[in-house]
Design a protein around this motif. Structure first.
Motif, PDB file in Angstrom:
ATOM      1  N   UNK A  74     -26.362 -24.294 -70.689  1.00 33.89           N
ATOM      2  CA  UNK A  74     -27.147 -23.717 -71.632  1.00 33.89           C
ATOM      3  C   UNK A  74     -26.140 -22.606 -72.455  1.00 33.89           C
ATOM      4  N   UNK A  75     -25.803 -21.526 -71.852  1.00 29.67           N
ATOM      5  CA  UNK A  75     -25.441 -20.357 -72.810  1.00 29.67           C
ATOM      6  C   UNK A  75     -24.405 -20.903 -72.915  1.00 29.67           C
ATOM      7  N   UNK A  76     -23.567 -21.522 -72.459  1.00 31.48           N
ATOM      8  CA  UNK A  76     -22.244 -21.305 -72.407  1.00 31.48           C
ATOM      9  C   UNK A  76     -21.591 -22.615 -73.994  1.00 31.48           C
ATOM     10  N   UNK A  77     -22.490 -23.136 -73.847  1.00 27.21           N
ATOM     11  CA  UNK A  77     -22.543 -24.293 -75.761  1.00 27.21           C
ATOM     12  C   UNK A  77     -23.751 -23.682 -76.507  1.00 27.21           C
ATOM     13  N   UNK A  78     -24.428 -22.259 -76.497  1.00 27.10           N
ATOM     14  CA  UNK A  78     -25.413 -21.997 -77.310  1.00 27.10           C
ATOM     15  C   UNK A  78     -24.113 -21.866 -78.973  1.00 27.10           C
ATOM     16  N   UNK A  79     -23.238 -21.551 -78.750  1.00 28.10           N
ATOM     17  CA  UNK A  79     -22.530 -20.601 -79.823  1.00 28.10           C
ATOM     18  C   UNK A  79     -22.067 -22.070 -80.853  1.00 28.10           C
TER      19      UNK A  79
ATOM     20  N   UNK B  92     -27.598 -32.299 -67.659  1.00 26.16           N
ATOM     21  CA  UNK B  92     -28.069 -33.143 -69.238  1.00 26.16           C
ATOM     22  C   UNK B  92     -29.630 -33.006 -69.496  1.00 26.16           C
ATOM     23  N   UNK B  93     -29.994 -33.186 -69.442  1.00 22.23           N
ATOM     24  CA  UNK B  93     -31.378 -33.065 -69.927  1.00 22.23           C
ATOM     25  C   UNK B  93     -31.744 -31.743 -69.705  1.00 22.23           C
ATOM     26  N   UNK B  94     -31.835 -31.583 -68.304  1.00 21.38           N
ATOM     27  CA  UNK B  94     -32.410 -29.763 -69.029  1.00 21.38           C
ATOM     28  C   UNK B  94     -31.161 -28.745 -69.652  1.00 21.38           C
ATOM     29  N   UNK B  95     -30.670 -28.997 -69.538  1.00 18.61           N
ATOM     30  CA  UNK B  95     -29.308 -28.488 -70.509  1.00 18.61           C
ATOM     31  C   UNK B  95     -30.025 -28.846 -71.939  1.00 18.61           C
ATOM     32  N   UNK B  96     -30.292 -30.046 -72.580  1.00 21.11           N
ATOM     33  CA  UNK B  96     -30.807 -30.437 -73.512  1.00 21.11           C
ATOM     34  C   UNK B  96     -31.977 -29.557 -74.236  1.00 21.11           C
ATOM     35  N   UNK B  97     -32.596 -29.855 -73.180  1.00 24.27           N
ATOM     36  CA  UNK B  97     -33.906 -28.651 -73.466  1.00 24.27           C
ATOM     37  C   UNK B  97     -34.271 -27.419 -73.216  1.00 24.27           C
TER      38      UNK B  97
ATOM     39  N   UNK C  28     -28.726 -30.924 -83.484  1.00 23.06           N
ATOM     40  CA  UNK C  28     -27.455 -30.086 -83.334  1.00 23.06           C
ATOM     41  C   UNK C  28     -27.082 -30.244 -81.330  1.00 23.06           C
ATOM     42  N   UNK C  29     -28.497 -30.042 -81.052  1.00 24.62           N
ATOM     43  CA  UNK C  29     -28.358 -29.346 -78.979  1.00 24.62           C
ATOM     44  C   UNK C  29     -28.564 -31.276 -78.823  1.00 24.62           C
ATOM     45  N   UNK C  30     -28.804 -32.414 -79.434  1.00 23.17           N
ATOM     46  CA  UNK C  30     -28.819 -33.588 -78.811  1.00 23.17           C
ATOM     47  C   UNK C  30     -26.711 -33.933 -79.387  1.00 23.17           C
ATOM     48  N   UNK C  31     -26.339 -32.958 -80.082  1.00 22.81           N
ATOM     49  CA  UNK C  31     -24.966 -33.674 -80.455  1.00 22.81           C
ATOM     50  C   UNK C  31     -24.524 -32.853 -79.558  1.00 22.81           C
TER      51      UNK C  31
ATOM     52  N   UNK D 185     -32.515 -27.003 -77.274  1.00 22.51           N
ATOM     53  CA  UNK D 185     -33.251 -26.856 -78.573  1.00 22.51           C
ATOM     54  C   UNK D 185     -34.473 -26.378 -78.179  1.00 22.51           C
ATOM     55  N   UNK D 186     -35.076 -25.839 -77.147  1.00 19.15           N
ATOM     56  CA  UNK D 186     -36.355 -25.161 -77.573  1.00 19.15           C
ATOM     57  C   UNK D 186     -36.153 -23.286 -77.381  1.00 19.15           C
ATOM     58  N   UNK D 187     -34.593 -23.004 -77.653  1.00 14.69           N
ATOM     59  CA  UNK D 187     -34.607 -21.957 -77.365  1.00 14.69           C
ATOM     60  C   UNK D 187     -35.288 -20.853 -78.006  1.00 14.69           C
ATOM     61  N   UNK D 188     -35.954 -20.543 -78.998  1.00 12.78           N
ATOM     62  CA  UNK D 188     -36.627 -19.636 -79.498  1.00 12.78           C
ATOM     63  C   UNK D 188     -37.743 -20.064 -78.860  1.00 12.78           C
ATOM     64  N   UNK D 189     -38.121 -21.019 -78.659  1.00 11.39           N
ATOM     65  CA  UNK D 189     -39.860 -21.066 -77.861  1.00 11.39           C
ATOM     66  C   UNK D 189     -39.854 -20.558 -76.146  1.00 11.39           C
TER      67      UNK D 189
END
Length: 404
Positions: free
Chosen positions: A84-89, A216-221, A105-108, A224-228
């Motif tokens: 998740x940290x690697x894909x954030x940019x 993959x599901x954990x990475x997506x969550x 965008x996170x799902x794509x 997607x919920x980075x700010x919350x």
């Protein structure tokens, strides 16, 4: 002066003397009572520092037990956080350029990443399918190779010499007349034990597939919920520590991103260079073996022997002369040394900022705890702890100890 006057003057003096005497007695009684009360107040109580130390030791032991028995859970969580940290940019860039919502965008990004990995593994498998089918024949050729036979004969000769020396030194054992029960024969598969050591903590094959399905599901969550998630993490602490928690999370994100992207670039450079060398020396299956050697070369401290293993094993049965074999070994060694001394400090070392002693201790500990996965996750976990120690005033000295 009349007697009446003298009597009037002497009476108050007697009263004052009696009052002074009573005051002295009261003061003496008070002085005697005060030490008794002080002694009662100074009675020894429980040592709070000792209680805190004991509670800390118990908490550390409990955490170690939890990391051991729930290894598959923590390995899956840490792997998902790193991805998740690697894909954030990429998610941030897609949100800015296309104005998509963060969930979309996170799902794509996650879908494209999984599709890329699947395509890469499928293409590698197609190239390696014939190589995997020939592994038993290659193993037989390695055993029948003159160099291997020479080494095996020398080892057997040394074992025979040591056995003869042991029989001469040790007295003979008198055989008992009682029949001994037959000891059970335990057959161990070396390949299974080696694979089990590398994948220690993940469990069986079903456990590995289960963990890979969750990542993959954990990475997506997480994306997607980075700010919350950031806001809720701050809410776990008092309001006066919200700024410090935000700095810690930001430092962890930047450090993990540099670590992962730096290692990915290094692995790509090493894999490309190794494939070219394997093509030039005429090694069979150069693409598969070159990619495998380049990826294994970034493993901390064990990268050089692991990177040499694929080329050396296949080269023993493929090369008729020693020239190409020596070129292969020299090239892989030079690539690893250049990467360890120049590429890794520039692309990875600045982001991690760990000294060699702390890194080695982390690899030893997490390698013992989780096997091969611990070797991959040990340094990132220690780097995360260092980010926390550096931003907390009471633990800043520990962060300085772990740093360069």
């Amino acid at each position: 002066m009349t007697p009446t006057q003298g009597t009037g003057q002497d009476f108050p003096s007697d009263l004052s003397s009696e009052a002074a005497r009573a005051a002295k007695e009261d003061a003496a009684g008070t002085s005697v009572a005060e030490p008794k009360a002080a002694k009662e107040e100074r009675q020894p109580g429980p040592d709070l520092n000792l209680i805190r130390a004991g509670a800390t030791i118990i908490a550390i032991l409990g955490l170690l037990a939890l990391l051991h028995f729930a290894a598959s859970v923590f390995i899956t969580l840490f792997s998902a956080m790193m991805l998740a940290f690697a894909l954030e940019p990429l998610v941030h860039l897609l949100c800015v350029r296309t104005r998509l919502r963060r969930h979309h965008a996170s799902g794509i990004v996650v879908f494209l990443f999984v599709a890329m990995l699947y395509g890469r593994f499928y293409a590698t498998y197609l190239r390696a399918e014939s190589f995997l089918a020939e592994i038993p024949a290659i193993a037989e050729k390695i055993r029948a190779a003159p160099m291997v036979e020479n080494i095996t004969s020398r080892v057997e000769e040394l074992n025979r010499v040591f056995a003869d020396a042991g029989r001469r030194i040790a007295p003979p054992v008198v055989a008992s007349t009682r029949p001994k029960p037959a000891s059970p024969v335990v057959v161990r598969d070396e390949a299974d034990s080696f694979t089990g050591a590398l994948l220690k903590g993940l469990g069986s094959l079903s456990g590995i597939i289960f963990a890979l399905g969750f990542i993959p599901f954990l990475v997506y969550f997480i994306l997607a919920d980075r700010e919350p998630l950031t806001r809720r993490t701050r809410g776990l602490f008092p309001e006066k520590h919200h700024a410090m928690v935000g700095e810690i999370l930001l430092d962890i994100e930047q450090m993990m991103r540099k670590f992962l992207l730096g290692n990915a670039v290094i692995a790509l450079i090493l894999a490309t260079a190794t494939v070219l060398v394997f093509l030039l020396v005429g090694l069979p299956y150069p693409v598969v073996l070159g990619i495998l050697s380049g990826m294994l070369s970034i493993v901390p401290y064990l990268g050089l022997p692991l990177a040499l293993f694929p080329g050396v094993v296949v080269g023993l049965v493929s090369f008729e002369s020693g020239g190409p074999f020596l070129i292969l070994v020299a090239a892989v060694t030079v690539f690893h040394i250049l990467a360890a001394n120049y590429l890794t400090p520039k692309l990875v070392g600045r982001g991690v900022r760990l000294n060699a002693t702390a890194s080695t201790a982390a690899l030893l500990f997490f390698g013992w705890l989780w096997g091969g996965m611990g070797l991959l996750l040990g340094i990132p976990i220690l780097a995360v702890l260092k980010c926390i120690f550096d931003n907390v005033p009471t633990t800043r000295r520990i962060g300085m100890f772990l740093g360069e």
